[in-house]
Design an enzyme around this catalytic site. Structure first.
Site: not given
Ligand code: DX5
Ligand code: ZN
Length: 222
Positions: A16, A41, A45, A74, A145
């Site tokens: 990510s 990824h 937001m 995403h 999630m």
């Molecule tokens: C959270 C995101 C994730 C995030 C995961 O809302 O959708 O993609 O980047 O980060 P880690 O691996 O640090 O939990």
């Molecule tokens: Zn994500």
């Protein structure tokens, strides 16, 4: 009976970019590619669906210019329909939107396809998807999630493991080829638990970027 996925199933690892150094997104994308990731990824937001703001299509286009990797976008935004075209033009290969964020799951799926990208449907940890198996045959991926979306670096929620198993059972029963992606708090231990429950795509931010040797972390998730 508890479902345990065969160890022969193939794991894909998607770092990510949220956990990368935003002052050099292009270089970070290249670094992820050289480290052997299956794709990148990218968390989008909107400050409404989740209480945080991140990137827009221009940043996705910049990442796309720096790497040949598959871009897994995403969308954690309300009204995802309105943004699909711009993200596909920017280089998104798959658009995943939240079932909770749209009034029409069906229209959104159809429009992503029309724009030429793969389709993912995401669910927050507390969302039951009992009402949506009807969409399973129209999508490429289900994103479960494993934290409340909005921020990286949160703790994996083990209660989602059961949902992963149920999803995998449903997909197998329907004889569909739908990927199951997990996102949030994934590391060496939780990644293995999610995989054994039925997930085949692991998204990890903090765990991978914490180490300067990205390839070591990526390999440890496989
Ligand atoms: C959270 C995101 C994730 C995030 C995961 O809302 O959708 O993609 O980047 O980060 P880690 O691996 O640090 O939990
Ligand atoms: Zn994500």
């Amino acid at each position: 009976m508890i479902y345990i996925q065969s160890m022969k199933a193939k794991i894909q690892v998607f770092p990510s970019i949220l956990a990368a150094d935003f002052s050099k997104l292009g270089e970070e994308a290249k670094r992820v590619e050289e480290a052997g990731a299956d794709g990148i990824h990218i968390d989008i937001m909107d400050g409404h669906f989740v209480p945080n703001l991140t990137l827009g299509p221009k940043a996705v286009a910049a990442i796309n210019r720096s790497t040949n990797l598959f871009l897994d976008v995403h969308l954690m935004v309300y009204n995802p329909f309105d943004y699909i075209e711009r993200f596909v033009e920017a280089g998104a290969n798959r658009i995943t939107f939240h079932a909770e964020a749209t009034e029409s799951i069906e229209d959104t799926i159809n429009f992503i396809r029309k724009c030429g990208a793969k389709v993912g449907l995401a669910f927050n940890p507390e969302t039951s998807f009992s009402m949506v198996p009807e969409f399973f045959h129209q999508i490429d991926l289900i994103l479960l999630m494993t934290v409340h979306p909005g921020f990286g670096g949160q703790k994996f929620m083990p209660e989602v493991l059961e949902k992963i198993q149920l999803t995998k059972e449903m997909i197998d029963k329907l004889k569909l080829k739908v990927d199951i992606e997990v996102d949030g708090g994934i590391d060496e231990v939780t990644g293995k638990q999610a995989f054994q429950a039925g997930a085949n795509i692991l998204v990890a931010g903090t765990y991978i970027f914490q180490d300067s040797d990205l390839s070591k972390r990526i390999a440890s998730l496989r």
